[in-house]
Design an enzyme around this catalytic site. Sequence first.
Site, PDB file in Angstrom:
ATOM      1  N   ASP A 338       0.859  -1.176   0.000  1.00 17.52           N
ATOM      2  CA  ASP A 338       0.000   0.000   0.000  1.00 17.52           C
ATOM      3  C   ASP A 338       0.901   1.233   0.000  1.00 17.52           C
ATOM      4  OD1 ASP A 338      -2.370   1.603   0.395  1.00 17.52           O
ATOM      5  OD2 ASP A 338      -1.741   1.799   2.474  1.00 17.52           O
ATOM      6  N   ASP A 525      -1.517  -0.936   6.037  1.00 16.24           N
ATOM      7  CA  ASP A 525      -1.758  -0.389   7.376  1.00 16.24           C
ATOM      8  C   ASP A 525      -3.202   0.022   7.623  1.00 16.24           C
ATOM      9  OD1 ASP A 525      -1.603   1.902   5.626  1.00 16.24           O
ATOM     10  OD2 ASP A 525      -1.424   3.133   7.425  1.00 16.24           O
ATOM     11  N   ASP A 529      -6.727  -2.232   3.651  1.00 16.14           N
ATOM     12  CA  ASP A 529      -5.689  -3.228   3.383  1.00 16.14           C
ATOM     13  C   ASP A 529      -5.998  -4.581   4.014  1.00 16.14           C
ATOM     14  OD1 ASP A 529      -3.933  -1.494   1.936  1.00 16.14           O
ATOM     15  OD2 ASP A 529      -3.378  -0.565   3.828  1.00 16.14           O
TER      16      ASP A 529
END
Length: 638
Positions: A338, A525, A529
Amino acid sequence: MKDKEKKEKLHFLILGIRIVVSLTLALLGFFLFNEGSYELWVNLIFMVTAYLIISYDLYIEMVEEMKEGHIFNEATLMIVASLGAFSLRFFGKEHNEFLEAYLVILLFQVGEVFQDLAEDKSRKAILKSIDLREELASVSSGEEIIRRKPEEVHVGDIVIVSTGEKVLCDGRVIDGNAEIDESSLSGESALIAKQNGDPVYSGTLLSSGSIKVEVTKEYSDSTVAKLMEAIEEGANGKSRSEKFIRRFSKWYTPIVMLIALFVAVLPPLFLGANQAQNWSKWIYVSLSFLVVSCPCAIVISVPLAYFSGLGLASKNGILVKGAVYFDALNSLKAVYSDKTGTITEGKPTISGLRVFGVSEVELEQTLTLIECRSHHPLAESLYRSFNRPNIDFESYDEIPGYGIKASFEGHTYLAGRKNLLEKENVVIKGEEKGTAIYIAKDGEHIGNALFVDKAKRHSAHLVSYLHEKDITVSLLSGDAEDSVKDIATSLQMDSYRSSLLPEEKIAALKEEKARINGTIAYLGDGINDAPSLAFSDVGVAMGGLGSDLSVMNADCVILNDDPLAFRKLHKIAKATRNRAIFNIVFSLTVKFVIVFLAILSTVMGSWELPLWVSVAGDSGLALLAIISSLLLQFKKID
């Protein structure tokens, strides 16, 4: 969770009782009843009872594995070796291997306990590292405000959300203005302005303002609930690596059994099949081979190596939920990450000023004066870049979703989104693609402040390390194309995808799993996700600032949010595997040398291999392998 913890505690308690009771019986049988024929049978009863107490679950496991077509597994390996040790005693009291048969299973069970304890310790540390507070929604009922759980809020209810609170239900704004942080869902770091009629989503955070929300979906159909479903689907689709010892036993068990069969059958056929002493002698050698080949050193040192690896990771600020993920990391072929909060800081910083008719110094001073009272994330970024002034304003109005309108020293200033200047009928001289603050003085646009989300200090080092290991690195983000491309290019990543929804990230990971021969890892995080963390072979969450949901669904948690810690995790996985392989190779080498000497002595008939050599090749070797595994915890990882 509590029921699971109770079951685990009960399991360890029962196993502890089994170990104590069985060990007591085994020692009594060995020391008190070890002489004449009568004592042999008493010894056998004690030892068999002790053996069954400690091994019955392995027999159950062996049968279940065989039903599924897995004939050669670690349970089969342990049982065959232990039964071979039992059979040796009937060749004479000097060959009393009942205790050896018992210890084979005992050491295996102890090794499993070490690994289970390490994994349980990691899971508990992860639970401690996250906030599990129960969120409540403020539901308006007439003039009364009622606090309810999200699942108790229904379509048509009016929910009040204030600054700093989470939006717990999907709905639409019916009153008020606000700026909402949707990065937990989309990954986009810029705040989203919300006003009457705009939709809001569960799991997002109200950064400024206050709104009334009419609930449009039941909690079971909300954004967060859909994410939970995606997480469950991802977890079900996750490829789990087999335990190292299980893969080892698949080839070791049939090889040992085949050699033992050849040793028992082939020599008598050539030396005289009609002579009973030939069969007796070579069956004894065959059974001795099974005992010596029993991987006691392996079955306890390999779990201990993984136990030490988990401890080493914990020392370095990384919590790993199970040793199986070390094996997955050793076959790693691709890493997906990410962007916001994982590879980047997640906090916009000022990157430059664009001026129209004034100097940069004047624009900087004007901007810091206007923003000095604001608690907006972009304003806080300014304070980190410039000195925070102290001034008395004639008027100061912070408009949620727009920006600030302030007056001082006879001038009127605007600072905020482009829509603020449009609202005040200011002609905009230059627009920006990314995140920006537009500034106007007395109705004239005088400049823009540009913001970027910078890469973390060690992100480039991580990408470089992974490339050295021939592991591809890609960026999957919900952010806009420009910001994602800039970060991916600056870090020299192999590829990137932008503007992705959580389910689109899952689709990308599915494509990669089907394409490569190896495992994939995902670094993230946010709430968005969590499905990807659950679906990937190894999900790694940033535990410092990461969401509870992402941490709960990750396989590994980096406590300091430093991307470079993933390099340490990968190195620890390699070191753990190498230590386990060293223990196996060293143990097998010594054992096969002993077996060769034993067969050679039998063939020559002029000398006999001393019993202490076999003992040293089993118990002594196990001790050395245990020490080797435990020393791994003190290895330095850079």
